[in-house]
Design a protein around this motif. Sequence first.
Motif, PDB file in Angstrom:
ATOM      1  N   ASP A   5     106.523   3.499  56.715  1.00  0.00           N
ATOM      2  CA  ASP A   5     105.839   3.016  57.920  1.00  0.00           C
ATOM      3  C   ASP A   5     106.413   3.683  59.170  1.00  0.00           C
ATOM      4  O   ASP A   5     105.681   4.104  60.065  1.00  0.00           O
ATOM      5  CB  ASP A   5     105.964   1.499  58.055  1.00  0.00           C
ATOM      6  CG  ASP A   5     105.202   0.727  56.986  1.00  0.00           C
ATOM      7  OD1 ASP A   5     104.267   1.290  56.379  1.00  0.00           O
ATOM      8  OD2 ASP A   5     105.574  -0.449  56.750  1.00  0.00           O
ATOM      9  N   ARG A   6     107.737   3.762  59.231  1.00  0.00           N
ATOM     10  CA  ARG A   6     108.389   4.379  60.394  1.00  0.00           C
ATOM     11  C   ARG A   6     108.044   5.859  60.469  1.00  0.00           C
ATOM     12  O   ARG A   6     107.797   6.398  61.552  1.00  0.00           O
ATOM     13  CB  ARG A   6     109.911   4.173  60.316  1.00  0.00           C
ATOM     14  CG  ARG A   6     110.638   4.644  61.532  1.00  0.00           C
ATOM     15  CD  ARG A   6     110.330   3.773  62.758  1.00  0.00           C
ATOM     16  NE  ARG A   6     111.066   4.258  63.906  1.00  0.00           N
ATOM     17  CZ  ARG A   6     110.505   4.596  65.061  1.00  0.00           C
ATOM     18  NH1 ARG A   6     109.202   4.458  65.232  1.00  0.00           N
ATOM     19  NH2 ARG A   6     111.230   5.045  66.048  1.00  0.00           N
ATOM     20  N   PHE A   7     108.017   6.533  59.310  1.00  0.00           N
ATOM     21  CA  PHE A   7     107.614   7.941  59.256  1.00  0.00           C
ATOM     22  C   PHE A   7     106.205   8.098  59.836  1.00  0.00           C
ATOM     23  O   PHE A   7     105.955   9.003  60.633  1.00  0.00           O
ATOM     24  CB  PHE A   7     107.662   8.448  57.808  1.00  0.00           C
ATOM     25  CG  PHE A   7     107.228   9.872  57.648  1.00  0.00           C
ATOM     26  CD1 PHE A   7     108.151  10.902  57.677  1.00  0.00           C
ATOM     27  CD2 PHE A   7     105.893  10.195  57.460  1.00  0.00           C
ATOM     28  CE1 PHE A   7     107.755  12.226  57.539  1.00  0.00           C
ATOM     29  CE2 PHE A   7     105.485  11.505  57.319  1.00  0.00           C
ATOM     30  CZ  PHE A   7     106.420  12.530  57.354  1.00  0.00           C
ATOM     31  N   ASP A   8     105.287   7.210  59.423  1.00  0.00           N
ATOM     32  CA  ASP A   8     103.908   7.280  59.919  1.00  0.00           C
ATOM     33  C   ASP A   8     103.847   7.114  61.433  1.00  0.00           C
ATOM     34  O   ASP A   8     103.080   7.811  62.115  1.00  0.00           O
ATOM     35  CB  ASP A   8     103.040   6.217  59.244  1.00  0.00           C
ATOM     36  CG  ASP A   8     102.792   6.499  57.770  1.00  0.00           C
ATOM     37  OD1 ASP A   8     102.931   7.667  57.341  1.00  0.00           O
ATOM     38  OD2 ASP A   8     102.464   5.543  57.039  1.00  0.00           O
ATOM     39  N   GLU A   9     104.643   6.198  61.974  1.00  0.00           N
ATOM     40  CA  GLU A   9     104.686   6.009  63.427  1.00  0.00           C
ATOM     41  C   GLU A   9     105.168   7.276  64.131  1.00  0.00           C
ATOM     42  O   GLU A   9     104.595   7.682  65.148  1.00  0.00           O
ATOM     43  CB  GLU A   9     105.629   4.864  63.792  1.00  0.00           C
ATOM     44  CG  GLU A   9     105.078   3.492  63.554  1.00  0.00           C
ATOM     45  CD  GLU A   9     106.043   2.406  64.022  1.00  0.00           C
ATOM     46  OE1 GLU A   9     105.607   1.245  64.036  1.00  0.00           O
ATOM     47  OE2 GLU A   9     107.197   2.695  64.367  1.00  0.00           O
ATOM     48  N   ILE A  10     106.207   7.879  63.588  1.00  0.00           N
ATOM     49  CA  ILE A  10     106.755   9.106  64.189  1.00  0.00           C
ATOM     50  C   ILE A  10     105.739  10.233  64.103  1.00  0.00           C
ATOM     51  O   ILE A  10     105.549  10.988  65.068  1.00  0.00           O
ATOM     52  CB  ILE A  10     108.092   9.479  63.524  1.00  0.00           C
ATOM     53  CG1 ILE A  10     109.154   8.426  63.883  1.00  0.00           C
ATOM     54  CG2 ILE A  10     108.545  10.879  63.929  1.00  0.00           C
ATOM     55  CD1 ILE A  10     110.422   8.506  63.069  1.00  0.00           C
ATOM     56  N   ALA A  11     105.048  10.343  62.969  1.00  0.00           N
ATOM     57  CA  ALA A  11     104.016  11.372  62.816  1.00  0.00           C
ATOM     58  C   ALA A  11     102.920  11.192  63.866  1.00  0.00           C
ATOM     59  O   ALA A  11     102.472  12.174  64.481  1.00  0.00           O
ATOM     60  CB  ALA A  11     103.428  11.317  61.404  1.00  0.00           C
ATOM     61  N   THR A  12     102.519   9.961  64.104  1.00  0.00           N
ATOM     62  CA  THR A  12     101.496   9.677  65.111  1.00  0.00           C
ATOM     63  C   THR A  12     101.994  10.019  66.506  1.00  0.00           C
ATOM     64  O   THR A  12     101.277  10.637  67.302  1.00  0.00           O
ATOM     65  CB  THR A  12     101.077   8.192  65.036  1.00  0.00           C
ATOM     66  OG1 THR A  12     100.520   7.942  63.740  1.00  0.00           O
ATOM     67  CG2 THR A  12     100.063   7.843  66.104  1.00  0.00           C
ATOM     68  N   ASP A  13     103.240   9.646  66.812  1.00  0.00           N
ATOM     69  CA  ASP A  13     103.813   9.924  68.128  1.00  0.00           C
ATOM     70  C   ASP A  13     103.932  11.423  68.396  1.00  0.00           C
ATOM     71  O   ASP A  13     103.765  11.863  69.538  1.00  0.00           O
ATOM     72  CB  ASP A  13     105.197   9.288  68.265  1.00  0.00           C
ATOM     73  CG  ASP A  13     105.152   7.779  68.410  1.00  0.00           C
ATOM     74  OD1 ASP A  13     104.063   7.215  68.646  1.00  0.00           O
ATOM     75  OD2 ASP A  13     106.219   7.150  68.269  1.00  0.00           O
ATOM     76  N   LEU A  14     104.239  12.207  67.369  1.00  0.00           N
ATOM     77  CA  LEU A  14     104.477  13.635  67.563  1.00  0.00           C
ATOM     78  C   LEU A  14     103.243  14.507  67.348  1.00  0.00           C
ATOM     79  O   LEU A  14     103.274  15.700  67.664  1.00  0.00           O
ATOM     80  CB  LEU A  14     105.619  14.102  66.660  1.00  0.00           C
ATOM     81  CG  LEU A  14     106.980  13.466  66.942  1.00  0.00           C
ATOM     82  CD1 LEU A  14     108.048  14.065  66.036  1.00  0.00           C
ATOM     83  CD2 LEU A  14     107.372  13.620  68.400  1.00  0.00           C
ATOM     84  N   ALA A  15     102.160  13.933  66.848  1.00  0.00           N
ATOM     85  CA  ALA A  15     100.932  14.706  66.616  1.00  0.00           C
ATOM     86  C   ALA A  15     100.433  15.405  67.885  1.00  0.00           C
ATOM     87  O   ALA A  15     100.048  16.583  67.818  1.00  0.00           O
ATOM     88  CB  ALA A  15      99.855  13.818  66.011  1.00  0.00           C
ATOM     89  N   PRO A  16     100.456  14.754  69.043  1.00  0.00           N
ATOM     90  CA  PRO A  16      99.995  15.452  70.251  1.00  0.00           C
ATOM     91  C   PRO A  16     100.867  16.657  70.637  1.00  0.00           C
ATOM     92  O   PRO A  16     100.459  17.489  71.443  1.00  0.00           O
ATOM     93  CB  PRO A  16     100.078  14.378  71.341  1.00  0.00           C
ATOM     94  CG  PRO A  16     100.039  13.080  70.631  1.00  0.00           C
ATOM     95  CD  PRO A  16     100.730  13.335  69.307  1.00  0.00           C
ATOM     96  N   HIS A  17     102.035  16.749  70.050  1.00  0.00           N
ATOM     97  CA  HIS A  17     102.948  17.858  70.339  1.00  0.00           C
ATOM     98  C   HIS A  17     102.905  18.939  69.260  1.00  0.00           C
ATOM     99  O   HIS A  17     103.790  19.793  69.191  1.00  0.00           O
ATOM    100  CB  HIS A  17     104.376  17.324  70.493  1.00  0.00           C
ATOM    101  CG  HIS A  17     104.489  16.272  71.539  1.00  0.00           C
ATOM    102  ND1 HIS A  17     104.477  16.551  72.888  1.00  0.00           N
ATOM    103  CD2 HIS A  17     104.564  14.922  71.434  1.00  0.00           C
ATOM    104  CE1 HIS A  17     104.563  15.424  73.570  1.00  0.00           C
ATOM    105  NE2 HIS A  17     104.614  14.423  72.715  1.00  0.00           N
ATOM    106  N   GLY A  18     101.909  18.855  68.375  1.00  0.00           N
ATOM    107  CA  GLY A  18     101.711  19.888  67.366  1.00  0.00           C
ATOM    108  C   GLY A  18     102.262  19.581  65.989  1.00  0.00           C
ATOM    109  O   GLY A  18     102.174  20.419  65.089  1.00  0.00           O
TER     110      GLY A  18
END
Length: 104
Positions: A5-18
Amino acid sequence: MTPDDRFDEIATDLAPHGATAGAMFGKRALKAHGKAFVCLKGDLLAFRLGDGSPAHAEALALSGAELFDPSGKHRPFKDWVAVPVAHADAWLHHAETALDGLDR
């Protein structure tokens, strides 16, 4: 919250940065510019921080942190630090630092 779950949150947070989700050694990973910079292995999230960098030393100083050994055969990657879920609140910080390091 689980490590996934935490990985998914981080992936979502960093998606706008590529950052994009992918795989590394059969494990969930985040990649940017064709390079992996985060890898989830069980309850550890590993970050490519660069051996000898202040960020590497900071992450390695956390209780339970260790050099990332994806094979489990005592051949750790010197540029990577695996941080246990006990420090999941610091995972985003280290993921952002690892992503920023890819630009150098």
